[in-house]
Scaffold this motif. Structure first.
Motif, mmCIF file in Angstrom:
data_model
loop_
_atom_site.group_PDB
_atom_site.id
_atom_site.type_symbol
_atom_site.label_atom_id
_atom_site.label_comp_id
_atom_site.label_asym_id
_atom_site.label_seq_id
_atom_site.Cartn_x
_atom_site.Cartn_y
_atom_site.Cartn_z
ATOM 1 N N ARG A 1 49.618 41.206 44.768
ATOM 2 C CA ARG A 1 48.659 40.528 45.635
ATOM 3 C C ARG A 1 47.884 39.408 44.942
ATOM 4 O O ARG A 1 47.568 38.384 45.572
ATOM 5 C CB ARG A 1 47.681 41.526 46.265
ATOM 6 C CG ARG A 1 46.864 40.912 47.396
ATOM 7 C CD ARG A 1 46.010 41.958 48.096
ATOM 8 N NE ARG A 1 46.807 42.914 48.846
ATOM 9 C CZ ARG A 1 47.323 42.660 50.054
ATOM 10 N NH1 ARG A 1 47.143 41.479 50.616
ATOM 11 N NH2 ARG A 1 48.014 43.585 50.680
ATOM 12 N N PRO A 2 47.559 39.502 43.644
ATOM 13 C CA PRO A 2 46.870 38.377 42.997
ATOM 14 C C PRO A 2 47.661 37.063 43.050
ATOM 15 O O PRO A 2 47.097 35.999 42.792
ATOM 16 C CB PRO A 2 46.698 38.868 41.549
ATOM 17 C CG PRO A 2 46.616 40.358 41.678
ATOM 18 C CD PRO A 2 47.606 40.690 42.758
ATOM 19 N N CYS A 3 48.955 37.134 43.396
ATOM 20 C CA CYS A 3 49.784 35.926 43.473
ATOM 21 C C CYS A 3 49.694 35.235 44.826
ATOM 22 O O CYS A 3 50.319 34.190 45.017
ATOM 23 C CB CYS A 3 51.252 36.270 43.205
ATOM 24 S SG CYS A 3 51.597 36.710 41.498
ATOM 25 N N ALA B 1 47.892 43.248 39.541
ATOM 26 C CA ALA B 1 46.753 44.118 39.837
ATOM 27 C C ALA B 1 46.799 45.364 38.959
ATOM 28 O O ALA B 1 47.876 45.854 38.599
ATOM 29 C CB ALA B 1 46.771 44.508 41.313
ATOM 30 N N SER B 2 45.639 45.887 38.632
ATOM 31 C CA SER B 2 45.554 47.091 37.806
ATOM 32 C C SER B 2 45.849 48.321 38.650
ATOM 33 O O SER B 2 45.846 48.280 39.892
ATOM 34 C CB SER B 2 44.156 47.210 37.206
ATOM 35 O OG SER B 2 43.201 47.468 38.228
ATOM 36 N N PRO C 1 43.787 43.402 52.002
ATOM 37 C CA PRO C 1 43.423 44.750 51.549
ATOM 38 C C PRO C 1 42.068 45.168 52.099
ATOM 39 O O PRO C 1 41.264 44.322 52.499
ATOM 40 C CB PRO C 1 43.384 44.600 50.033
ATOM 41 C CG PRO C 1 43.045 43.157 49.805
ATOM 42 C CD PRO C 1 43.762 42.413 50.914
ATOM 43 N N ALA C 2 41.847 46.452 52.111
ATOM 44 C CA ALA C 2 40.561 46.959 52.592
ATOM 45 C C ALA C 2 39.466 46.533 51.632
ATOM 46 O O ALA C 2 39.662 46.444 50.429
ATOM 47 C CB ALA C 2 40.616 48.480 52.682
ATOM 48 N N PRO C 3 38.209 46.251 52.153
ATOM 49 C CA PRO C 3 37.115 45.841 51.282
ATOM 50 C C PRO C 3 36.678 46.967 50.363
ATOM 51 O O PRO C 3 36.889 48.128 50.650
ATOM 52 C CB PRO C 3 36.011 45.468 52.293
ATOM 53 C CG PRO C 3 36.345 46.262 53.514
ATOM 54 C CD PRO C 3 37.832 46.342 53.562
#
Length: 215
Positions: free
Chosen positions: A141-143, A153-154, A213-215
């Motif tokens: 997702r960071p992409c 992502a971790s 993604p969910a907050p």
């Protein structure tokens, strides 16, 4: 029907696990690939494939593949998204939706790099479970939005997004490392290589990031 293995051909495995092949001949210099039952290579059960997805054409005695914006999800050659036309070389791996086609030409020699690319073990989306796919999308997702220098992502970020434990994330990641052939890399390189292979192969694309993604 007798197959002439001295001519170039495309091979692939259909949805029932059967290996299929099509010989390419100058007598039929344009081959269509798509979800339509009228396509020369009809991938009718693959929802990721457009009705007319791509064409394989002979130009100047050379076989090429072209996707001039015909498809919704793109065509990938050796892990890179195709833009325009690509001259095929033996050993080229073509991903269209969930199907991987291999171009073989007995008149050419496969380079070691191409052989490695074809044997890299990159899976199809269909071979991944829903849970594995969810973890993979969260990892990448960071992409989204083609972010530069994005870092995978971790485990904690993935667990928070998917509402699972970090141990569950680790379990799915171990399976993904194996399926993408990165399990033997040093621990600090596995995640980055998994992200790279998932994005470059088209298994994860911008469309997968449409659900935030969910907050």
């Amino acid at each position: 029907m007798t197959v002439n293995f001295t001519e170039p051909r495309l091979t692939y495995v259909d949805d029932h696990g059967h290996r299929r092949g099509m010989t390419l001949s100058a007598d039929a210099p344009r081959i269509t690939v798509g979800r339509s039952s009228r396509a020369d290579i009809a991938l009718t059960d693959d929802g990721q494939v457009s009705r007319l997805h791509a064409t394989v054409e002979q130009i100047g005695g050379q076989w090429t593949i072209v996707d001039d914006g015909l498809s919704r999800n793109g065509t990938f050659v050796n892990g890179e998204r195709l833009a325009g036309r690509h001259r095929l070389q033996t050993g080229d791996s073509i991903r269209i939706g969930n199907t991987v086609l291999s171009y073989l030409d007995n008149g050419s020699r496969v380079s070691s790099a191409k052989t490695h690319a074809c044997d890299s073990g990159i899976p199809t989306r269909r071979s991944l479970t829903d849970a594995q796919m969810a973890v993979l999308v969260a990892l990448c997702r960071p992409c989204q939005h083609n972010a530069t220098y994005a870092v995978a992502a971790s485990n904690q970020q993935i667990a928070k997004e998917l509402f699972v434990t970090t141990e569950t994330v680790k379990t799915h990641l171990r399976a993904l490392f194996g399926k993408f052939g990165v399990e033997d890399l040093p621990q600090n390189q596995k995640r980055a290589k998994l992200l790279e292979r998932a994005m470059n192969s088209g298994i994860v694309s911008e469309r997968d990031f449409e659900s935030e993604p969910a907050p």
